[in-house]
Design an enzyme around this catalytic site. Structure first.
Site, PDB file in Angstrom:
ATOM      1  N   HIS A 144       0.837  -1.195   0.000  1.00  0.00           N
ATOM      2  CA  HIS A 144       0.000   0.000   0.000  1.00  0.00           C
ATOM      3  C   HIS A 144       0.882   1.258   0.000  1.00  0.00           C
ATOM      4  O   HIS A 144       0.620   2.211  -0.754  1.00  0.00           O
ATOM      5  CB  HIS A 144      -0.905  -0.024   1.231  1.00  0.00           C
ATOM      6  N   GLU A 145       1.928   1.269   0.810  1.00  0.00           N
ATOM      7  CA  GLU A 145       2.822   2.419   0.837  1.00  0.00           C
ATOM      8  C   GLU A 145       3.601   2.560  -0.463  1.00  0.00           C
ATOM      9  O   GLU A 145       3.815   3.676  -0.954  1.00  0.00           O
ATOM     10  CB  GLU A 145       3.788   2.306   2.023  1.00  0.00           C
ATOM     11  N   HIS A 148       1.625   4.344  -3.082  1.00  0.00           N
ATOM     12  CA  HIS A 148       1.714   5.804  -3.002  1.00  0.00           C
ATOM     13  C   HIS A 148       2.939   6.306  -3.774  1.00  0.00           C
ATOM     14  O   HIS A 148       2.878   7.335  -4.461  1.00  0.00           O
ATOM     15  CB  HIS A 148       1.813   6.259  -1.542  1.00  0.00           C
ATOM     16  N   GLU A 217      -6.032   7.281  -0.731  1.00  0.00           N
ATOM     17  CA  GLU A 217      -6.015   6.021   0.010  1.00  0.00           C
ATOM     18  C   GLU A 217      -6.758   4.922  -0.741  1.00  0.00           C
ATOM     19  O   GLU A 217      -6.326   3.761  -0.774  1.00  0.00           O
ATOM     20  CB  GLU A 217      -6.620   6.220   1.394  1.00  0.00           C
TER      21      GLU A 217
END
Length: 297
Positions: A144-145, A148, A217
């Site tokens: 998930h990071e 980004h 997100e």
């Protein structure tokens, strides 16, 4: 790997930059009027140079300052071999250079990413996350990071998150300048303008950061699935982190609350916390991941 562009995210990032530069220009104009006295058209160059100066300092130092504000320290493969190997493997899967990895020693289970580019990105992991998650769930959060980083939204979020803070600082400074002028007499016009403009900038910036952060997100959740191919792992990780945050002492939560916009799961709670949250509700994110899992099946 296939990574379709999310135009909703791109439009929000562009709007964030435009809004940020506008606020910088207004602040620079007020400061130039108060300090230098430029009120004619000839002051435009001064306004522009001040605005560019603010933007440059913000761009280069905001990403550096955020993790260090929590006491993060960069780590190497010898200190955290499993964490480093996982990030390195996931970055390779996402066609990204391996980011710098930093760790914060705290009970709050979370992680976030900062940086001006894909090559300068830093993933900061709070040690509580390493105690809470392992295996596929930990991989899902790290993916998930990395999403980004892949989406290049980390720098936009880093800059946008400072917008309300900058406006608030200018508001306080203009108030001090007002008080310091003989009981409020003979106040420069720039101070009079700065105060209401700063209030508006703070309100607009706060709302905009939340709208931008919520969408990014959602996109990062999809990106994590694209990297790992496992929506259920991220859904389970979100649930685990949300449940664990309920058990973290309030004092620890307050110490990191300023970075809510960057976390995988925010630390706010209650109705007001959900309403002002920079993230969609965890339940909604889990439902969306479950739909993605059914589609993949």
């Amino acid at each position: 790997m296939e990574w379709p562009a999310d135009w909703g995210l791109r439009v929000r990032m562009l709007a964030t930059m435009v809004l940020l530069l506008t606020v910088y220009l207004i602040i620079a104009s007020g400061i130039a009027t108060v300090i230098v006295g430029y009120t004619s058209g000839g002051g435009t160059v001064v306004y522009g140079l001040l605005a560019l100066g603010f933007a440059g300092v913000h761009y280069w130092y905001a990403a550096w300052f955020l993790p260090r504000g929590l006491g993060a320290t960069a780590v190497d493969p010898d200190e955290y071999p499993d964490l480093y190997a996982t990030v390195e493997r996931l970055a390779r899967q996402a066609d990204l250079p391996t980011p710098t990895i930093a760790v914060v020693d705290a009970e709050v289970p979370n992680a976030f990413v900062t940086g001006h580019s894909r090559r300068s990105a830093t993933i900061t992991v709070i040690s509580g996350l390493l105690d809470t998650l392992e295996g596929e769930q930990r991989e899902a959060v790290l993916a998930h990071e990395l999403a980004h980083v892949k989406n290049r939204d980390a720098i936009a979020m880093t800059l946008a998150s400072f917008l309300p803070t900058i406006a608030l600082v200018i508001l306080v400074a203009s108030g001090l300048a007002f008080d310091g002028r003989d009981g409020g007499h003979d106040v420069p016009s720039g101070v009079v303008v700065l105060a209401p403009v700063s209030i508006v900038a703070w309100l607009v910036g706060s709302v905009f950061v939340r709208l931008f952060a919520r969408h990014r997100e959602i996109v990062a959740d999809s990106g994590a699935v694209a990297i790992t191919g496992d929506p259920s792992a991220l859904a389970a990780a979100l649930r685990s982190l949300s449940d664990e945050l309920e058990r973290v002492p309030d004092e620890d939560l307050r110490s990191v609350a300023e970075l809510n916009a960057f976390f995988v799961v925010p630390v706010q709670s209650g109705f007001v916390g959900r309403f002002l949250s920079t993230h969609p509700p965890v339940e909604r994110r889990i439902e969306r991941l479950q739909r993605l899992e059914r589609q993949l099946a």
